[in-house]
Each structure stands twice: as C-alpha cells, then as structure tokens.
Design an enzyme around this catalytic site. Structure first.
Site: not given
Ligand code: DGL
Length: 264
Positions: A12, A74, A76, A193, A195
């Site tokens: 994302s 990601c 998500t 996640c 991030h």
């Molecule tokens: N980096 C993403 C993950 O691993 C999602 C972050 C987002 O856009 O909410 O879920």
C-alpha cells in the site's frame, strides 16, 4: 518468462520496502520492481473490495512489465486479494500473513513434552485483523495459546509521513496502543504489517527483554526462493540484481523516503 525477469513486489505504500531489503539480502542476484501505492495508502482502513481493486490494478501492470513472480508485501492486500489474484494470473503470487506460527511454535521446547502456552499480541491493520484469513489462522493457534489482536493504523501513517525518526512521537504512539497490556507477561509481539517492521528497535525499547519481536519477512523471502527454484526461475549467480523503486505518489518526498528506507 526467463529466470532473469524481475520480481514485482508491492505494498500500500512504503512498508513493503522492508521486504525488498530482505530480498536484496537473501537473493542478491534478483531484480526487483517495487511499487508502493502511497497515493492510496493506507489500505488497512479500506474495504476488502477497494483493496482488491487496487491490488488487481498493480498486478496487471506488473504482468505487462513482464515480471516472473509477484510478492504481495502487504498483509492487508494479501487478506483481501491473494486468492482472487492466484485464480486470475498464472505466475506465482506470494502472499504474507502475520507470523503467528513462529510466535506460537516458541512454546514447543525440545526438553519439555508439553506445549508451553504462548501469550502473543498480533499488531496489524484493522482490515487484516478483521478478515476471514486471519480468523482461520487464529483458529489454528488460539486453543493452545493466548492471542490478542491490536490494530495499529497510526503506525502506518507515521511511516508514510516520514516521521519514523521522531522518537517521542513513536514511543508515545506505541504506549497508546500497548500500555493496556501487562507487557511483562507477553512472550512475543508479531509485527503483522510490513510497515511495522521498521519499528523493530522501538518495540525492543518498549518490551522487556524476554518478549520476542517477530515478523514474517524472512519466511516470505525463503518461500519466494523455494517457489522460484522449483520452477527453475531463480536468477543465475552471475546476474546483477537490483531494485527499481516506483510509487503512485510521484513526489520527490516519497522517492527520497523510499530510498532512505531501502538503504537504512
Ligand atoms: N503494509 C501493509 C500491511 O502489511 C498495510 C498498511 C496499510 O496501508 O494500512 O498490512
């Protein structure tokens, strides 16, 4: 598709760069095309249909660019789209999920015949934690362990806005999410996640030494290697690897931040 074709990796936004770093470390001969969808981030507070549509648009573009495999860096987007993407495209699509298995397997100690129940906090986006995919994962482990879900959307915003170096802001945000737990009782925190992987040192500062901080990046890249090897698609050892960073936000700010996160 030849073995020297690139691997498409997307997220994302900037979180998937933590996965790219792992690929560079473990598979240095591979070429990576990275696409961060920062113009549409965060995904974690969108609906599954929205995330699915965005994911399809990115993979479609990767396929036009001739990638030999796609890594959904990601959790998500994986929850929302991996099955549909695999049904649609005939290249390998590698997804990610919170590394709950690694956290729970820590309760299997060779010297002890009994599983030691693990107390685990899974930090991820609201969408990942709400989706069926995670509920199924949780079903496999929560009989023998104590697992709690902690959605942490602000941690995505902090990375995207370039404030990851703001120690006070980050620690205040982490305390806001985690002070409700007795952290001395926690065996591990799963960073579900991509991030959040950039926060590893901050989590170390937050948690007592006995608690592990676990992410799925290494396992994902190992899986990518196994899949490519089984198809005879690993880049040859004389190939020059490299990373090309792309983003739906064309600003110089995002380009600079991406490079900074890749080189950190
Ligand atoms: N980096 C993403 C993950 O691993 C999602 C972050 C987002 O856009 O909410 O879920």
């Amino acid at each position: 598709m030849s073995s020297t074709a690139p691997i498409g990796v997307f997220d994302s936004g900037l979180g998937g760069i933590s996965v790219v770093r792992q690929i560079v470390r473990d598979m240095p001969h591979e070429r990576v095309l990275y696409f961060g969808d920062s113009a549409n981030a965060p995904y974690g507070v969108k609906t599954p249909d929205e995330v699915r549509a965005l994911s399809f648009a990115i993979v479609e573009r990767f396929v036009r660019e001739g990638v030999k495999a796609v890594v959904i860096a990601c959790n998500t987007a994986t929850s929302a789209a991996v099955n549909d993407l695999r049904d649609t495209y005939d290249i390998p699509i590698i997804g990610m999920e919170p590394a709950l298995k690694i956290a729970c397997d820590r309760g299997d100690v060779p010297s002890d015949p009994h599983h030691i129940p693990q107390r685990v906090i899974v930090a991820a986006t609201p969408l990942t934690l709400r989706e069926r995919k995670f509920a199924e994962l949780m079903d496999r482990f929560d009989g023998d362990n104590e697992i709690v879900k902690e959605p942490c959307p602000e941690l995505v915003e902090i990375v995207e806005s370039g404030r990851l170096g703001d120690h006070d802001l980050v620690m205040r945000t982490l305390h806001g999410y985690f002070d409700r737990y007795d952290l001395n009782r926690i065996d591990s925190v799963v960073l579900g996640c991509t991030h959040f992987v950039f926060y590893r040192d901050y989590f170390r500062e937050l948690l007592p030494e006995r608690a592990a901080v676990i992410d799925g990046n290494e396992g994902t890249v190992r899986h990518l290697g196994v899949v490519l090897e089984s198809l005879g698609k690993l880049a040859p050892e004389n190939a020059d690897g490299g990373v090309k960073l792309g983003n739906s936000d064309p600003s110089e700010r995002i380009a600079a931040l991406s490079r900074e996160l890749l080189d950190a």
